[in-house]
Design a protein around this motif. Structure first.
Motif, mmCIF file in Angstrom:
data_model
loop_
_atom_site.group_PDB
_atom_site.id
_atom_site.type_symbol
_atom_site.label_atom_id
_atom_site.label_comp_id
_atom_site.label_asym_id
_atom_site.label_seq_id
_atom_site.Cartn_x
_atom_site.Cartn_y
_atom_site.Cartn_z
ATOM 1 N N LEU A 48 0.872 -1.347 0.030
ATOM 2 C CA LEU A 48 -0.046 0.086 0.100
ATOM 3 C C LEU A 48 0.887 1.223 0.099
ATOM 4 O O LEU A 48 1.803 1.193 0.718
ATOM 5 N N ASP A 49 0.617 2.109 -0.928
ATOM 6 C CA ASP A 49 1.548 3.351 -1.193
ATOM 7 C C ASP A 49 0.583 4.514 -1.240
ATOM 8 O O ASP A 49 -0.003 4.926 -2.103
ATOM 9 N N ILE A 50 0.322 5.387 -0.083
ATOM 10 C CA ILE A 50 -0.538 6.550 -0.143
ATOM 11 C C ILE A 50 0.317 7.727 -0.301
ATOM 12 O O ILE A 50 1.395 7.693 0.543
ATOM 13 N N SER A 51 0.086 8.384 -1.207
ATOM 14 C CA SER A 51 0.941 9.856 -1.196
ATOM 15 C C SER A 51 0.144 10.879 -1.481
ATOM 16 O O SER A 51 -1.073 10.784 -2.148
ATOM 17 N N ASP A 52 0.445 11.767 -0.538
ATOM 18 C CA ASP A 52 -0.431 13.215 -0.458
ATOM 19 C C ASP A 52 -1.834 13.202 -0.282
ATOM 20 O O ASP A 52 -2.454 14.087 -0.891
ATOM 21 N N LEU A 103 -10.456 4.903 6.288
ATOM 22 C CA LEU A 103 -11.646 4.882 5.582
ATOM 23 C C LEU A 103 -11.517 5.304 4.074
ATOM 24 O O LEU A 103 -12.319 4.543 3.149
ATOM 25 N N SER A 104 -10.832 6.304 4.078
ATOM 26 C CA SER A 104 -10.403 6.491 2.482
ATOM 27 C C SER A 104 -9.765 5.404 1.722
ATOM 28 O O SER A 104 -10.069 5.220 0.771
ATOM 29 N N ILE A 105 -9.039 4.566 2.424
ATOM 30 C CA ILE A 105 -8.434 3.321 1.695
ATOM 31 C C ILE A 105 -9.612 2.360 1.122
ATOM 32 O O ILE A 105 -9.542 2.019 -0.020
ATOM 33 N N LEU A 106 -10.581 2.310 1.792
ATOM 34 C CA LEU A 106 -11.777 1.427 1.562
ATOM 35 C C LEU A 106 -12.774 2.200 0.830
ATOM 36 O O LEU A 106 -13.967 1.570 0.718
ATOM 37 N N GLY A 107 -12.706 3.508 0.656
ATOM 38 C CA GLY A 107 -13.619 4.137 -0.210
ATOM 39 C C GLY A 107 -15.117 4.403 0.865
ATOM 40 O O GLY A 107 -16.312 4.218 0.269
ATOM 41 N N ILE A 165 -3.994 6.664 -3.661
ATOM 42 C CA ILE A 165 -3.753 5.351 -2.889
ATOM 43 C C ILE A 165 -3.449 4.197 -3.893
ATOM 44 O O ILE A 165 -4.273 3.660 -4.376
ATOM 45 N N LEU A 166 -2.090 3.844 -3.889
ATOM 46 C CA LEU A 166 -1.866 2.540 -4.861
ATOM 47 C C LEU A 166 -1.944 1.275 -4.010
ATOM 48 O O LEU A 166 -1.177 1.400 -2.892
ATOM 49 N N PHE A 167 -2.813 0.270 -4.238
ATOM 50 C CA PHE A 167 -2.748 -0.780 -3.627
ATOM 51 C C PHE A 167 -2.346 -1.932 -4.581
ATOM 52 O O PHE A 167 -2.938 -2.147 -5.647
ATOM 53 N N ASP A 168 -1.214 -2.779 -4.354
ATOM 54 C CA ASP A 168 -0.677 -3.643 -5.482
ATOM 55 C C ASP A 168 -0.610 -2.689 -6.953
ATOM 56 O O ASP A 168 -0.992 -3.567 -7.871
ATOM 57 N N GLY A 169 -0.065 -1.497 -6.700
ATOM 58 C CA GLY A 169 0.068 -1.210 -8.029
ATOM 59 C C GLY A 169 -1.207 -0.226 -8.669
ATOM 60 O O GLY A 169 -1.025 0.343 -9.605
ATOM 61 N N ASP A 183 -4.633 2.171 -8.520
ATOM 62 C CA ASP A 183 -5.133 3.338 -7.559
ATOM 63 C C ASP A 183 -6.526 3.447 -7.268
ATOM 64 O O ASP A 183 -7.251 3.415 -8.157
ATOM 65 N N LEU A 184 -6.592 3.057 -5.919
ATOM 66 C CA LEU A 184 -7.909 2.740 -5.444
ATOM 67 C C LEU A 184 -9.056 3.866 -5.500
ATOM 68 O O LEU A 184 -10.030 3.870 -5.662
#
Lengths: 338, 325
Positions: B9-13, B56-60, B73-77, B79-80
């Protein structure tokens, strides 16, 4: 052999003595005709004494009876059995009229600084209400001065007194609750989870305030909490409760250095320490199982189904709280002394 | 040390705001963080710090009042934030699972526990009920619910608080998620049960080489279970470091204050606790510059102008602060 349980309460300098306190609630069946079918033994034979000026911490998990004990001491719940001696007077069975002057001397600080303040009242009236109720607010100017003084005592500005509770933060609301509790100049303050609803950085402010007030006013605290690190910081002595009984009483340092009751040991081992290096060095063993229901407590020692040191005797005979080399322990492991 | 695999998981800004009657609440601002497979990341902070909103933002799951104002929010490459509702629903409960604080209100009281654990398996794996139930029984056994096979037909109220949280963990694990987000998973539980549940959660995620994000306010829990920690304050990450570094050498004044204010095991009788004076800012009326500046003992002129960026102080240790050193 063990000393009888009343020894838990030395008679000399104690402000409060609780002896063999029981609070049982009836369990009934039926809608129209209610039939008593049993009882929940929320508090079942609790004894301890509070020395003047000390802080006695009462810890335990939910349902252990610590808050019920507090409510019974305040006579907000009727004790089923036992004795409550406050400032040398047996208050166990006093009627409302005779209890009134005693209530002034024992006050409570509640957990929830959001739910325990009336949102429609100005802070001045919340803090001053006990003075009105007890007929001590005869002179208007003196009343205002007293509220200002109380606000100042808890670290709030007196001119904030004309605001409403929602204009205050959680920590400030807890200060308001403390100011109100101090209005009648009590000698005993019962604090039931006073900081557990607050954020960490605010908790420390309120804990410090309570310690300052104790020093300035010579207060005695019964401090009820489940957070052992806060209890450890503030308490002189600590009582550990499990299923309506006190299983151990010791000075705070003795309790943490050398817990005697297997439940105290399990509780201390379960609490995570805010230090990763120490955490890594601790054994992984954790106590299994959950606290049984007070509706259907086990026979013998309430802790025996989870106890790693359980013996045959523990399943049938309930151990009494008895004086040991240091403090009091209710456990058959120490039946031979120790 | 070189970093091996790319982050799971890679969250940026990331920035998130909520519209309220009091105006726009900036709940999360410029949050960047990474989580790797097999790692437990703790996000700590006080109420209103933005830790739950980040999750909560990760899961929409922000709801109608919340909106993502920027970030990725990149999950396994993947963008969620670019996915539509159907696509994110396919991921939720399957590759990413969430465990909430209150097991009683997160379980459906009128459905049997077996059905609730089997449901996500049937939905995401498209298997018949019989097979889903068999897997549910296995899962309940793995979370050590005694006599699991016979309890599938029981309702949530038949279980204690600790057992209900075990059921929640079983549900979360049902589809072997790569990432589990646990938001204050044990706050409602007693301390001896809390320890059992967290140890179980950690063991099961490690076994599956999943990643765990643990959201909590309890610095003891963090010390025991987290590999790495991100500290949030007023919607921003102020410091992130491996757990030992953070406790041993905190670099942000807020983290320092927080660590100092925990009643320690070595405290002297009667000693006063160091405190952070004041209180967190109102998120609808944030000061310009560093949100901690009004409470900070080391405040400089620059702190009141622009929020400090998150910068490296050592290997894997970042902080957002203008103070030297």
């Amino acid at each position: 052999m063990a000393e009888p349980v009343a020894a838990a309460a030395p008679a000399d300098d104690s402000l409060l003595r609780v002896e063999g306190l029981k609070v049982h609630f009836p369990v009934t069946e039926g809608v129209v005709v209610q039939k008593r079918v049993g009882s929940v033994k929320a508090v079942d034979g609790v004894s301890f004494a509070l020395h003047r000026g000390e802080t006695f911490g009462l810890v335990g998990e939910s349902g252990c009876g610590k808050s019920t004990t507090a409510l019974a001491v305040l006579r907000m719940l009727e004790p089923t059995a036992g004795r409550i001696v406050f400032e040398g007077e047996d208050v166990t069975h006093l009627g409302p009229a005779r209890m009134r002057p005693i209530r002034r001397r024992m006050q409570m600080v509640y957990q929830d600084p959001f739910g325990s303040l009336n949102p429609r009242m100005k802070v001045r009236d919340i803090v001053g209400e006990p003075l009105v109720v007890h007929g001590l607010a005869t002179d208007r100017a003196a009343y205002r001065a007293r509220v200002d003084e109380l606000m100042d005592l808890v670290g709030l500005l007196p001119d904030m007194a004309d605001r409403y509770p929602h204009e205050f933060s959680g920590g400030q609301r807890q200060r308001i609750g403390i100011a109100r509790a101090l209005a009648l100049e009590p000698s005993l303050l019962i604090c039931d989870e006073p900081v557990s609803a607050l954020d960490v950085s605010i908790q420390a402010q309120v804990v410090n305030l309570l310690m300052d007030l104790q020093e300035r006013l010579g207060l005695t605290y019964l401090f009820i909490a489940h957070d052992l690190s806060v209890v450890r910081h503030i308490s002189d002595r600590i009582g550990v409760m499990y299923l309506g009984r006190i299983v151990e009483i010791a000075s705070r340092d003795a309790l943490f250095a050398e817990p005697k009751h297997p439940y105290t040991q399990a509780l201390l081992a379960a609490v995570p320490l805010p230090d990763p290096a120490r955490e890594a060095a601790r054994p992984d063993e954790l106590i299994a199982g959950e606290v049984p229901s007070v509706r259907n407590p086990p026979a013998g020692c309430g802790f025996h189904p989870r106890c790693p040191e359980v013996m045959e005797r523990c399943r049938v005979q309930r151990p009494e709280l008895a004086s040991r080399s240091r403090g009091f322990v209710a456990c058959h492991l120490y039946d031979g002394g120790g | 040390m070189s970093l091996p695999a790319p982050a799971l998981l890679d969250i940026s800004d990331l920035s998130v705001s909520f519209r309220t009657d009091r105006g726009t609440v900036r709940a999360v601002q410029g949050v960047s963080l990474e989580v790797r497979a097999g790692e437990t990341l703790a996000i700590v902070g006080e109420s209103g710090s933005g830790k739950s909103v980040t999750a909560l933002s990760i899961l929409g799951l922000l709801g109608d009042a919340g909106s993502v104002d920027g970030g990725r929010i990149l999950f396994d490459g993947e963008d969620l934030l670019a996915l539509d509702d159907d696509a994110i629903r396919d991921i939720r409960g399957d590759r990413i699972a969430m465990i909430f604080q209150e097991p009683m209100s997160s379980l459906n009281p009128v459905l049997t526990v077996g059905k609730q654990v089997a449901e996500p398996i049937r939905l995401h794996r498209r298997v018949p009920w019989r097979e889903a139930y068999a897997r549910a029984a296995e899962l309940l056994e793995r979370v050590r619910i005694p006599d699991a096979a016979h309890r599938l037909g029981d309702y949530p109220h038949h279980f204690s608080g600790g057992m209900r949280q075990r059921v929640m963990i079983a549900m979360a694990l049902a589809c072997r998620p790569r990432l589990i987000i646990a938001d204050e998973p044990t706050t409602a539980l007693d301390v001896t049960v809390q320890a059992q549940i967290l140890a179980l959660l950690k063991e099961l995620t490690r076994e599956a080489d999943s990643a765990l994000i643990l959201i909590t306010h309890d610095l003891g829990v963090v010390a025991r279970y987290a590999d790495r920690v991100a500290v949030m304050y007023a919607g921003r990450i102020v410091e992130t470091a491996p757990a030992r570094t953070l406790y041993g050498a905190p670099a942000h004044p807020y983290t320092e204050g927080l660590m100092a204010s925990i009643p320690g095991v070595d405290g002297a009788i009667g000693a006063r606790l160091p405190t952070i004076e004041g209180q967190p800012p109102d998120l609808a009326r944030l000061p310009p510059g560093c949100p901690f500046a009004p409470r900070c003992q080391h405040v400089l002129d620059v702190c009141g102008t622009v929020p400090p960026p998150l910068e490296r102080v050592a290997e894997r240790h970042l902080r957002a602060c203008y103070r030297d050193g």
